[in-house]
Design a protein around this motif. Structure first.
Motif: not given
Length: 138
Positions: A50-51, A61-64, A130-133
Motif C-alpha cells: 500500500g501507500v 504531505v509525501k507518499k511512499v 500509482l496512488k503514491a505517484a
C-alpha cells in the motif's frame, strides 16, 4: 528536532530510502490503516502492500509505495522495514501503468498455469505505486 516531530525511517534490503523528521505518518497495516504521532506507545505492526503517507516537518504531505513489511515505533522513532519502497515523487508512472495492465490481463485469464495469488499481489503493487505517484484514477 522540532517540538511536535519524530523520526521516520523507511528501510529496504537495498537501502535506507528515507530518514526524516515528520509530524505524522499513516501506514497500510494488515487490519487497515495505522497512524502515528509523536510520543506514540512502543509497538510493532505488520504492513500490507500500500501507500505510506507522512507529513514532513514543514507540513508537506509525501507518499511512499511499499510492498509489505513491518513497522516498529519506539522512543519517538518509527522504523519501517519494507520488502520494497519507492518515493511517490520518483515513480515511473508509465511503467507502473503497464504493470497494472499486465496484472489485470493475467487475472482475467482463466488459465490454470496462472498463479493468481502472485498476479493479485502484482496488481496491488501497481495500484500502490500509482496512488503514491498521485496517478491512480480508477
Amino acid at each position: 528536532m522540532a517540538e511536535n516531530t519524530f523520526i521516520l525511517e523507511v528501510i529496504t534490503p537495498e537501502e535506507i530510502l528515507l530518514r526524516e523528521e515528520v509530524q505524522f505518518v499513516v501506514v497500510p497495516e494488515t487490519q487497515g490503516e495505522l497512524g502515528v504521532l509523536k510520543n506514540h506507545a512502543p509497538m510493532i505492526a505488520a504492513l500490507n502492500i500500500g501507500v505510506l503517507r507522512y507529513t514532513d516537518a514543514a507540513g508537506e504531505v509525501k507518499k511512499v509505495a511499499i510492498s509489505g513489511g513491518f513497522m516498529e515505533v519506539i522512543y519517538n522513532e518509527a522504523r519501517v522495514l519494507a520488502e520494497t519502497a519507492e518515493k511517490g515523487s520518483e515513480i515511473d508512472v508509465l511503467r507502473a501503468q503497464e504493470a497494472l495492465k499486465r496484472a489485470k490481463r493475467r487475472l482475467e485469464q482463466r488459465d490454470e498455469s496462472i498463479d493468481f495469488a502472485r498476479a493479485q499481489k502484482a496488481l496491488q503493487r501497481a495500484i500502490a505505486r500509482l496512488k503514491a505517484a498521485d496517478a491512480y484514477n480508477e
